[in-house]
Design a protein around this motif. Structure first.
Motif, PDB file in Angstrom:
ATOM      1  N   GLY A 157     -23.006  -0.051  10.666  1.00 41.06           N
ATOM      2  CA  GLY A 157     -21.646  -0.482  10.922  1.00 41.06           C
ATOM      3  C   GLY A 157     -20.653   0.655  10.780  1.00 41.06           C
ATOM      4  N   ILE A 158     -19.400   0.342  11.161  1.00 41.19           N
ATOM      5  CA  ILE A 158     -18.305   1.312  11.140  1.00 41.19           C
ATOM      6  C   ILE A 158     -17.250   0.849  10.151  1.00 41.19           C
ATOM      7  CG2 ILE A 158     -16.424   2.318  12.505  1.00 41.19           C
ATOM      8  CD1 ILE A 158     -18.254   2.127  14.950  1.00 41.19           C
ATOM      9  N   VAL A 159     -16.761   1.790   9.336  1.00 39.06           N
ATOM     10  CA  VAL A 159     -15.674   1.537   8.399  1.00 39.06           C
ATOM     11  C   VAL A 159     -14.438   2.295   8.882  1.00 39.06           C
ATOM     12  CG1 VAL A 159     -14.818   1.877   6.041  1.00 39.06           C
ATOM     13  CG2 VAL A 159     -17.209   1.229   6.425  1.00 39.06           C
ATOM     14  N   GLU A 160     -13.308   1.590   8.983  1.00 40.68           N
ATOM     15  CA  GLU A 160     -12.037   2.251   9.306  1.00 40.68           C
ATOM     16  C   GLU A 160     -11.312   2.544   7.994  1.00 40.68           C
ATOM     17  OE1 GLU A 160      -9.408   1.068  12.710  1.00 40.68           O
ATOM     18  OE2 GLU A 160      -7.981   0.679  11.077  1.00 40.68           O
ATOM     19  N   ASN A 161     -11.286   3.811   7.615  1.00 42.10           N
ATOM     20  CA  ASN A 161     -10.630   4.227   6.381  1.00 42.10           C
ATOM     21  C   ASN A 161      -9.190   4.640   6.674  1.00 42.10           C
ATOM     22  OD1 ASN A 161     -10.573   4.740   3.607  1.00 42.10           O
ATOM     23  ND2 ASN A 161     -11.170   6.875   3.855  1.00 42.10           N
ATOM     24  N   MET A 162      -8.359   4.653   5.637  1.00 49.01           N
ATOM     25  CA  MET A 162      -6.941   5.018   5.767  1.00 49.01           C
ATOM     26  C   MET A 162      -6.242   4.125   6.787  1.00 49.01           C
ATOM     27  SD  MET A 162      -7.205   9.179   5.601  1.00 49.01           S
ATOM     28  CE  MET A 162      -8.507   9.961   4.639  1.00 49.01           C
ATOM     29  N   SER A 163      -6.619   2.870   6.779  1.00 47.00           N
ATOM     30  CA  SER A 163      -6.086   1.884   7.716  1.00 47.00           C
ATOM     31  C   SER A 163      -4.840   1.254   7.112  1.00 47.00           C
ATOM     32  CB  SER A 163      -7.147   0.824   7.999  1.00 47.00           C
ATOM     33  OG  SER A 163      -6.667  -0.141   8.900  1.00 47.00           O
ATOM     34  N   GLY A 164      -3.702   1.901   7.306  1.00 49.19           N
ATOM     35  CA  GLY A 164      -2.468   1.438   6.699  1.00 49.19           C
ATOM     36  C   GLY A 164      -2.259   2.069   5.332  1.00 49.19           C
ATOM     37  N   PHE A 165      -1.068   1.902   4.795  1.00 42.89           N
ATOM     38  CA  PHE A 165      -0.694   2.462   3.495  1.00 42.89           C
ATOM     39  C   PHE A 165      -0.168   1.344   2.602  1.00 42.89           C
ATOM     40  CE2 PHE A 165       2.711   4.101   0.716  1.00 42.89           C
ATOM     41  CZ  PHE A 165       1.976   5.010  -0.041  1.00 42.89           C
ATOM     42  N   VAL A 166      -0.772   1.210   1.429  1.00 42.93           N
ATOM     43  CA  VAL A 166      -0.355   0.170   0.487  1.00 42.93           C
ATOM     44  C   VAL A 166       0.770   0.716  -0.390  1.00 42.93           C
ATOM     45  CG1 VAL A 166      -1.059  -1.319  -1.411  1.00 42.93           C
ATOM     46  CG2 VAL A 166      -2.648  -0.870   0.467  1.00 42.93           C
ATOM     47  N   PRO A 203      -7.409   0.451   3.347  1.00 44.21           N
ATOM     48  CA  PRO A 203      -6.097   1.110   3.438  1.00 44.21           C
ATOM     49  C   PRO A 203      -5.980   2.318   2.517  1.00 44.21           C
ATOM     50  CG  PRO A 203      -5.931  -0.873   2.112  1.00 44.21           C
ATOM     51  CD  PRO A 203      -7.338  -0.841   2.640  1.00 44.21           C
ATOM     52  N   LEU A 204      -5.022   3.183   2.841  1.00 48.62           N
ATOM     53  CA  LEU A 204      -4.636   4.250   1.919  1.00 48.62           C
ATOM     54  C   LEU A 204      -3.953   3.598   0.727  1.00 48.62           C
ATOM     55  CD1 LEU A 204      -3.038   7.153   3.998  1.00 48.62           C
ATOM     56  CD2 LEU A 204      -4.826   7.397   2.283  1.00 48.62           C
ATOM     57  N   ASP A 205      -4.448   3.865  -0.456  1.00 44.61           N
ATOM     58  CA  ASP A 205      -3.907   3.221  -1.649  1.00 44.61           C
ATOM     59  C   ASP A 205      -3.685   4.282  -2.722  1.00 44.61           C
ATOM     60  OD1 ASP A 205      -3.450   1.770  -3.986  1.00 44.61           O
ATOM     61  OD2 ASP A 205      -4.775   0.128  -3.370  1.00 44.61           O
ATOM     62  N   PRO A 206      -2.451   4.513  -3.151  1.00 43.83           N
ATOM     63  CA  PRO A 206      -2.198   5.521  -4.191  1.00 43.83           C
ATOM     64  C   PRO A 206      -3.008   5.289  -5.461  1.00 43.83           C
ATOM     65  CG  PRO A 206      -0.129   4.782  -3.216  1.00 43.83           C
ATOM     66  CD  PRO A 206      -1.198   3.884  -2.678  1.00 43.83           C
ATOM     67  N   LEU A 207      -3.291   4.027  -5.777  1.00 45.83           N
ATOM     68  CA  LEU A 207      -4.076   3.734  -6.979  1.00 45.83           C
ATOM     69  C   LEU A 207      -5.522   4.214  -6.825  1.00 45.83           C
ATOM     70  CD1 LEU A 207      -2.781   0.138  -7.790  1.00 45.83           C
ATOM     71  CD2 LEU A 207      -2.182   2.276  -8.950  1.00 45.83           C
ATOM     72  N   LEU A 208      -6.057   4.091  -5.609  1.00 45.63           N
ATOM     73  CA  LEU A 208      -7.405   4.581  -5.348  1.00 45.63           C
ATOM     74  C   LEU A 208      -7.433   6.104  -5.421  1.00 45.63           C
ATOM     75  CD1 LEU A 208     -10.353   4.357  -4.492  1.00 45.63           C
ATOM     76  CD2 LEU A 208      -9.585   4.097  -2.121  1.00 45.63           C
ATOM     77  N   THR A 209      -6.435   6.745  -4.807  1.00 46.56           N
ATOM     78  CA  THR A 209      -6.347   8.207  -4.842  1.00 46.56           C
ATOM     79  C   THR A 209      -6.256   8.709  -6.272  1.00 46.56           C
ATOM     80  OG1 THR A 209      -5.188   8.161  -2.715  1.00 46.56           O
ATOM     81  CG2 THR A 209      -5.045  10.199  -4.003  1.00 46.56           C
ATOM     82  N   GLU A 210      -5.412   8.053  -7.054  1.00 52.08           N
ATOM     83  CA  GLU A 210      -5.234   8.440  -8.455  1.00 52.08           C
ATOM     84  C   GLU A 210      -6.538   8.263  -9.239  1.00 52.08           C
ATOM     85  OE1 GLU A 210      -2.847   6.404 -12.084  1.00 52.08           O
ATOM     86  OE2 GLU A 210      -1.620   6.877 -10.319  1.00 52.08           O
ATOM     87  N   SER A 211      -7.239   7.182  -8.983  1.00 53.42           N
ATOM     88  CA  SER A 211      -8.500   6.928  -9.680  1.00 53.42           C
ATOM     89  C   SER A 211      -9.538   7.999  -9.351  1.00 53.42           C
ATOM     90  CB  SER A 211      -9.047   5.545  -9.303  1.00 53.42           C
ATOM     91  OG  SER A 211      -8.167   4.526  -9.714  1.00 53.42           O
ATOM     92  N   LEU A 212      -9.619   8.385  -8.079  1.00 51.75           N
ATOM     93  CA  LEU A 212     -10.576   9.413  -7.671  1.00 51.75           C
ATOM     94  C   LEU A 212     -10.229  10.767  -8.283  1.00 51.75           C
ATOM     95  CD1 LEU A 212     -10.907   8.390  -3.933  1.00 51.75           C
ATOM     96  CD2 LEU A 212     -12.734   8.291  -5.632  1.00 51.75           C
ATOM     97  N   GLU A 213      -8.951  11.073  -8.349  1.00 54.05           N
ATOM     98  CA  GLU A 213      -8.510  12.344  -8.937  1.00 54.05           C
ATOM     99  C   GLU A 213      -8.874  12.408 -10.419  1.00 54.05           C
ATOM    100  OE1 GLU A 213      -6.480  15.222  -7.756  1.00 54.05           O
ATOM    101  OE2 GLU A 213      -7.642  14.524  -6.044  1.00 54.05           O
ATOM    102  N   GLU A 214      -8.784  11.265 -11.083  1.00 53.94           N
ATOM    103  CA  GLU A 214      -9.027  11.226 -12.522  1.00 53.94           C
ATOM    104  C   GLU A 214     -10.465  10.836 -12.872  1.00 53.94           C
ATOM    105  OE1 GLU A 214      -6.108   8.541 -14.042  1.00 53.94           O
ATOM    106  OE2 GLU A 214      -4.412   9.869 -13.580  1.00 53.94           O
ATOM    107  N   GLY A 215     -11.278  10.554 -11.842  1.00 53.97           N
ATOM    108  CA  GLY A 215     -12.663  10.176 -12.093  1.00 53.97           C
ATOM    109  C   GLY A 215     -12.821   8.815 -12.732  1.00 53.97           C
ATOM    110  N   ARG A 216     -11.870   7.900 -12.447  1.00 54.88           N
ATOM    111  CA  ARG A 216     -11.939   6.545 -13.008  1.00 54.88           C
ATOM    112  C   ARG A 216     -12.550   5.581 -12.001  1.00 54.88           C
ATOM    113  NH1 ARG A 216      -6.677   4.096 -14.714  1.00 54.88           N
ATOM    114  NH2 ARG A 216      -5.753   5.293 -13.020  1.00 54.88           N
ATOM    115  N   ASP A 217     -13.069   4.479 -12.507  1.00 52.59           N
ATOM    116  CA  ASP A 217     -13.657   3.448 -11.656  1.00 52.59           C
ATOM    117  C   ASP A 217     -12.529   2.558 -11.139  1.00 52.59           C
ATOM    118  OD1 ASP A 217     -14.906   1.236 -10.542  1.00 52.59           O
ATOM    119  OD2 ASP A 217     -16.492   1.179 -12.035  1.00 52.59           O
TER     120      ASP A 217
END
Length: 268
Positions: A186-195, A227-241
């Motif tokens: 299957g195909i995943v559309e990432n960064m689909s909108g901004f939360v 979607p693009l989610d600042p909380l997801l970006t922040e979690s990845l930067e900090e290595g959090r789940d």
């Protein structure tokens, strides 16, 4: 080390490749979040990071620079959760003396290391092994497939962003899959909108629907939009789940849906 490629994958039930014809679409992000979602579903998961020039998954999982040990059957993977040992990882990042060191290798050396990664990591029992690949359709991808031919590969998850410039590159990846007889799961559309972090409203800053349209045009399954989610970006930067920290978010719902759809298709 046994080097046969078969023994160390004997207890791995399913192998998924995460592919994209283009860099910067968030392939490693999707790999990381799928691995966490599978783990939360009670699965034992491994990630083989073969993005040799840009190994970012160890940072996303907050795994530092551990010493990689060897056992009789090969390299022992590093666990992102050492106590539970439900999420195993192997990456070239663990083998570099300096994390800022550039991997300036010709094709044969890359191919040899990928062969070692596939055959010489002692994964043990895994429900799912995710293989995070570099962008494109080059030596690394062929090396992964050739070495995994000794073991059944369930298929590939393709990651794109909504824009035509991205879906065009992913269309070439679909051609690659068909030429190499690699099933497209299957195909995943990432960064689909901004939360919006304040009101949680989703705005389509990059356009929308390119991934779903591509799936229709090529007869592939559309797994969903993330979607693009600042909380997801922040979690990845900090290595959090992220999935554990923000279960109420729409991004959590999107990732969980994609993971559950894949588990259903694998009967895992």
């Amino acid at each position: 080390m046994d080097g046969s490629g078969k023994g160390n994958l004997d207890q791995v039930k399913h192998v998924l490749l995460v592919l994209s014809g283009k860099g910067g679409v968030g392939k490693s992000t999707i790999t990381t979040e799928l691995a966490l979602a599978f783990r939360h579903a009670g699965k034992k998961v491994g990630i083989l990071d073969v993005d040799l020039c840009g190994p970012s998954i160890p940072r996303m999982l907050s795994v530092g620079k551990p010493e990689v040990h060897q056992c009789d059957s090969g390299w022992v993977p590093v666990y992102a959760d050492p106590q539970q040992q439900q999420l195993a990882l192997m990456s070239i990042a663990f083998l570099l003396e300096d994390s800022d060191e550039a991997v300036i290798w010709r094709g044969p050396k890359k191919t040899a290391l990928i062969g070692q990664f596939v055959s010489d990591v002692a994964w043990g029992e895994l429900d799912i092994l995710l293989v995070d690949t570099p962008p494109g359709t080059s030596d690394e991808h062929l090396a992964v497939l050739e070495n995994l031919r000794k073991h059944r590969v369930d298929g590939a998850v393709l990651v794109t962003t909504p824009q035509a410039v991205s879906t065009g590159d992913v269309r070439r990846e679909i051609t690659f899959c068909k030429k190499t007889n690699l099933k497209i799961l299957g195909i995943v559309e990432n960064m689909s909108g901004f939360v919006c972090p304040h009101c949680s409203e989703c705005s389509n800053i990059f356009s929308k629907g390119g991934g779903e349209e591509l799936a229709k045009l090529t007869g592939s399954a559309f797994l969903g939009s993330v979607p693009l989610d600042p909380l997801l970006t922040e979690s990845l930067e900090e290595g959090r789940d992220f999935l554990q920290a923000f279960p109420e978010s729409s991004t959590f719902t999107a990732i969980s849906h994609i993971a559950n759809t894949l588990l259903d298709s694998l009967n895992a």
